[in-house]
Write a protein that holds these residues in place. Sequence first.
Motif, PDB file in Angstrom:
ATOM      1  N   SER A  68     -37.218  -0.483  -3.633  1.00 50.01           N
ATOM      2  CA  SER A  68     -36.039  -0.799  -4.440  1.00 50.01           C
ATOM      3  C   SER A  68     -35.280   0.491  -4.735  1.00 50.01           C
ATOM      4  O   SER A  68     -35.777   1.592  -4.504  1.00 50.01           O
ATOM      5  CB  SER A  68     -36.436  -1.494  -5.742  1.00 50.01           C
ATOM      6  N   LYS A  69     -34.073   0.316  -5.260  1.00 49.08           N
ATOM      7  CA  LYS A  69     -33.234   1.454  -5.656  1.00 49.08           C
ATOM      8  C   LYS A  69     -32.691   1.175  -7.039  1.00 49.08           C
ATOM      9  O   LYS A  69     -32.516   0.017  -7.434  1.00 49.08           O
ATOM     10  CB  LYS A  69     -32.057   1.635  -4.695  1.00 49.08           C
ATOM     11  N   ASP A  70     -32.350   2.227  -7.786  1.00 49.22           N
ATOM     12  CA  ASP A  70     -31.725   2.013  -9.086  1.00 49.22           C
ATOM     13  C   ASP A  70     -30.252   1.676  -8.896  1.00 49.22           C
ATOM     14  O   ASP A  70     -29.705   1.768  -7.792  1.00 49.22           O
ATOM     15  CB  ASP A  70     -31.915   3.222  -9.987  1.00 49.22           C
ATOM     16  N   ASN A  71     -29.574   1.264  -9.975  1.00 46.88           N
ATOM     17  CA  ASN A  71     -28.190   0.813  -9.870  1.00 46.88           C
ATOM     18  C   ASN A  71     -27.262   1.898  -9.339  1.00 46.88           C
ATOM     19  O   ASN A  71     -26.294   1.615  -8.628  1.00 46.88           O
ATOM     20  CB  ASN A  71     -27.687   0.320 -11.228  1.00 46.88           C
ATOM     21  N   ALA A  72     -27.517   3.109  -9.713  1.00 39.91           N
ATOM     22  CA  ALA A  72     -26.692   4.217  -9.234  1.00 39.91           C
ATOM     23  C   ALA A  72     -27.071   4.635  -7.824  1.00 39.91           C
ATOM     24  O   ALA A  72     -26.408   5.482  -7.230  1.00 39.91           O
ATOM     25  CB  ALA A  72     -26.831   5.414 -10.176  1.00 39.91           C
ATOM     26  N   ARG A  73     -28.144   4.022  -7.320  1.00 43.73           N
ATOM     27  CA  ARG A  73     -28.618   4.270  -5.948  1.00 43.73           C
ATOM     28  C   ARG A  73     -28.945   5.742  -5.736  1.00 43.73           C
ATOM     29  O   ARG A  73     -28.805   6.254  -4.630  1.00 43.73           O
ATOM     30  CB  ARG A  73     -27.619   3.770  -4.923  1.00 43.73           C
TER      31      ARG A  73
END
Length: 123
Positions: A68-73
Amino acid sequence: QVQLMESGGDSVQAGGSLRLSCAVSGYKYDILAWFRQAPGKEREGVAAIDRGLRTNYADSVKGRFTISKDNARTTLYLQINNLKPEDTAKYYCAAGPFLSEGRRLWGHEYNYWGQGTQVTVSS
C-alpha cells in the motif's frame, strides 16, 4: 536526488506480523515495488503498486502480504502477516517507470533501490 529508505525489519517468531515502510523522495515514479533476497538465493519480486493503486503479488505471498501507499504517495508499505521462516530475507523497495503487469516483479526493470531492511523469522 532520489532516495528510498526502508525501515521496519525485525526478528520475529513464525506466525507474527510486520509492517515494512519505505520513504520515497526525489523521483516521480510510476511503479513502486518490494523485493526480497535471502542468503544464497536470487532476488525475488514480492509485490508492486502503481499510481492507480493497482497491485501485483508473487504467488508465494498472496494472501499474507499487502502492499500500500499513503495518501501523499511518499511512503510505501508492506504488511506481512503469518510470517514463515522462509520469509527470512533482506527486503528492498524499488521505484521505476510504468511497466506492464507481467513485468512489475522483474528487478532489472527498476531504476532506483533502497538499502534494504532485514526480516528474520524463527520457527
